[in-house]
Write an enzyme that holds these catalytic residues in place. Structure first.
Site, PDB file in Angstrom:
ATOM      1  N   CYS A   1       6.267  -0.404   7.170  1.00 22.59           N
ATOM      2  CA  CYS A   1       5.870   0.828   6.477  1.00 22.59           C
ATOM      3  C   CYS A   1       7.039   1.329   5.651  1.00 22.59           C
ATOM      4  O   CYS A   1       8.163   1.384   6.139  1.00 22.59           O
ATOM      5  CB  CYS A   1       5.463   1.890   7.508  1.00 22.59           C
ATOM      6  N   LEU A   2       6.753   1.697   4.411  1.00 25.53           N
ATOM      7  CA  LEU A   2       7.814   2.204   3.531  1.00 25.53           C
ATOM      8  C   LEU A   2       8.408   3.503   4.071  1.00 25.53           C
ATOM      9  O   LEU A   2       9.524   3.862   3.711  1.00 25.53           O
ATOM     10  CB  LEU A   2       7.269   2.413   2.117  1.00 25.53           C
TER      11      LEU A   2
ATOM     12  N   HIS B   1      -2.133   7.267   7.521  1.00 30.38           N
ATOM     13  CA  HIS B   1      -1.169   8.171   6.859  1.00 30.38           C
ATOM     14  C   HIS B   1      -1.861   9.468   6.435  1.00 30.38           C
ATOM     15  O   HIS B   1      -1.312  10.558   6.606  1.00 30.38           O
ATOM     16  CB  HIS B   1      -0.561   7.521   5.622  1.00 30.38           C
TER      17      HIS B   1
ATOM     18  N   HIS C   1      -4.119   1.295   7.925  1.00 32.33           N
ATOM     19  CA  HIS C   1      -2.751   1.840   7.930  1.00 32.33           C
ATOM     20  C   HIS C   1      -2.653   3.039   6.972  1.00 32.33           C
ATOM     21  O   HIS C   1      -2.085   4.076   7.319  1.00 32.33           O
ATOM     22  CB  HIS C   1      -1.793   0.706   7.523  1.00 32.33           C
ATOM     23  N   GLU C   2      -3.236   2.894   5.774  1.00 31.49           N
ATOM     24  CA  GLU C   2      -3.153   3.981   4.780  1.00 31.49           C
ATOM     25  C   GLU C   2      -4.018   5.180   5.179  1.00 31.49           C
ATOM     26  O   GLU C   2      -3.621   6.335   4.993  1.00 31.49           O
ATOM     27  CB  GLU C   2      -3.571   3.491   3.389  1.00 31.49           C
TER      28      GLU C   2
ATOM     29  N   GLY D   1       0.839  -1.197   0.000  1.00 31.57           N
ATOM     30  CA  GLY D   1       0.000   0.000   0.000  1.00 31.57           C
ATOM     31  C   GLY D   1       0.870   1.242   0.000  1.00 31.57           C
ATOM     32  O   GLY D   1       2.068   1.169   0.312  1.00 31.57           O
TER      33      GLY D   1
ATOM     34  N   GLN E   1       2.863   9.919   1.925  1.00 33.57           N
ATOM     35  CA  GLN E   1       4.224   9.370   1.934  1.00 33.57           C
ATOM     36  C   GLN E   1       5.081   9.896   0.794  1.00 33.57           C
ATOM     37  O   GLN E   1       6.304   9.790   0.845  1.00 33.57           O
ATOM     38  CB  GLN E   1       4.170   7.839   1.867  1.00 33.57           C
TER      39      GLN E   1
HETATM   40  O1  GNR Z   1       4.142  -2.719   2.650  1.00 30.22           O
HETATM   41  C1  GNR Z   1       3.393  -2.557   3.600  1.00 30.22           C
HETATM   42  N1  GNR Z   1       2.996  -3.635   4.321  1.00 30.22           N
HETATM   43  C2  GNR Z   1       1.980  -3.595   5.262  1.00 30.22           C
HETATM   44  C3  GNR Z   1       1.786  -4.712   6.075  1.00 30.22           C
HETATM   45  C4  GNR Z   1       0.768  -4.742   6.992  1.00 30.22           C
HETATM   46  C5  GNR Z   1      -0.086  -3.656   7.129  1.00 30.22           C
HETATM   47  C6  GNR Z   1       0.113  -2.537   6.350  1.00 30.22           C
HETATM   48  C7  GNR Z   1       1.125  -2.511   5.417  1.00 30.22           C
HETATM   49  S1  GNR Z   1       1.319  -1.123   4.422  1.00 30.22           S
HETATM   50  C8  GNR Z   1       2.983  -1.187   3.980  1.00 30.22           C
HETATM   51  C9  GNR Z   1       3.321  -0.151   2.918  1.00 30.22           C
HETATM   52  C10 GNR Z   1       3.140   1.232   3.507  1.00 30.22           C
HETATM   53  O2  GNR Z   1       3.949   1.804   4.169  1.00 30.22           O
HETATM   54  N2  GNR Z   1       1.993   1.813   3.303  1.00 30.22           N
HETATM   55  O3  GNR Z   1       1.740   3.008   3.878  1.00 30.22           O
HETATM   56 NI    NI Z   2       2.943   3.062   5.659  1.00 30.86          NI
END
Ligand code: GNR
Ligand code: NI
Length: 168
Positions: A92-93, A138, A134-135, A46, A51
């Site tokens: 998270c990236l 952000h 999670h997104e 995601g 980001q």
């Molecule tokens: O790559 C990602 N893996 C992930 C694993 C579990 C829950 C959420 C994520 S999102 C993350 C990529 C990212 O940073 N998205 O904002």
């Molecule tokens: Ni993330």
């Protein structure tokens, strides 16, 4: 096709609250294409516009094994979240090399615009539910390590600062 640079925690721009997209036009379509390219190249499941330093409500997700099922969420709104919780290991990236378990709603319902500007309702559980939450975090200026215990969070802050110093 351009790959976009990703902001890394503790960059304060990651705390910016994203604004709704006013119109799904060519500019947004180009942004989505670039975000998808960036997500696939970085091997994430995601990516939120926050980001890549664009503070509008745009999210791309692909949890498929083949990386061929892109999901685009524009102006996502949470309609419902289950009381039931699930723990999943997240990364998270924007927070490189840090992986930890986060507790979130096990199921969610979300309404978002697709690339054609049409509203769609999405029901999700498992990894997709975790990813959507999670997104959306952000877009609200939050990163997942804020959910961890203060002890872990501090340890990670120190690690992130060290990684930043060596340019990761
Ligand atoms: O790559 C990602 N893996 C992930 C694993 C579990 C829950 C959420 C994520 S999102 C993350 C990529 C990212 O940073 N998205 O904002
Ligand atoms: Ni993330």
């Amino acid at each position: 096709m351009t790959r976009l640079p990703i902001l890394h925690y503790p960059d304060t721009r990651l705390t910016t609250v994203a604004k709704p997209v006013a119109m799904v036009d060519e500019r947004i379509k180009t942004l989505v294409a670039q975000m998808l390219m960036t997500m696939y190249e970085e091997e994430g499941v995601g990516l939120a516009a926050t980001q890549v330093d664009v503070h509008e409500q745009v999210v791309v997700i692909d949890i498929s094994d083949g990386g061929d099922q892109p999901l685009v969420l524009i102006n996502p709104q949470l309609l419902w979240a289950s009381d039931e919780r699930q723990q999943s290991k997240e990364g998270c990236l924007s927070v490189p090399q840090i992986y930890d378990s986060v507790s979130r709603a096990a199921q969610v319902k979300v309404r978002a615009l697709d690339l054609n500007g049409l509203p769609r309702d999405i029901e999700a559980d498992g990894l997709l539910a975790a990813c959507i939450q999670h997104e959306m975090d952000h877009l609200a200026g939050k990163v997942f390590i804020e959910y961890l215990s203060p002890l872990k969070r501090n340890r990670y802050k120190i690690k992130a600062a060290k990684l930043q110093r060596v340019g990761v």
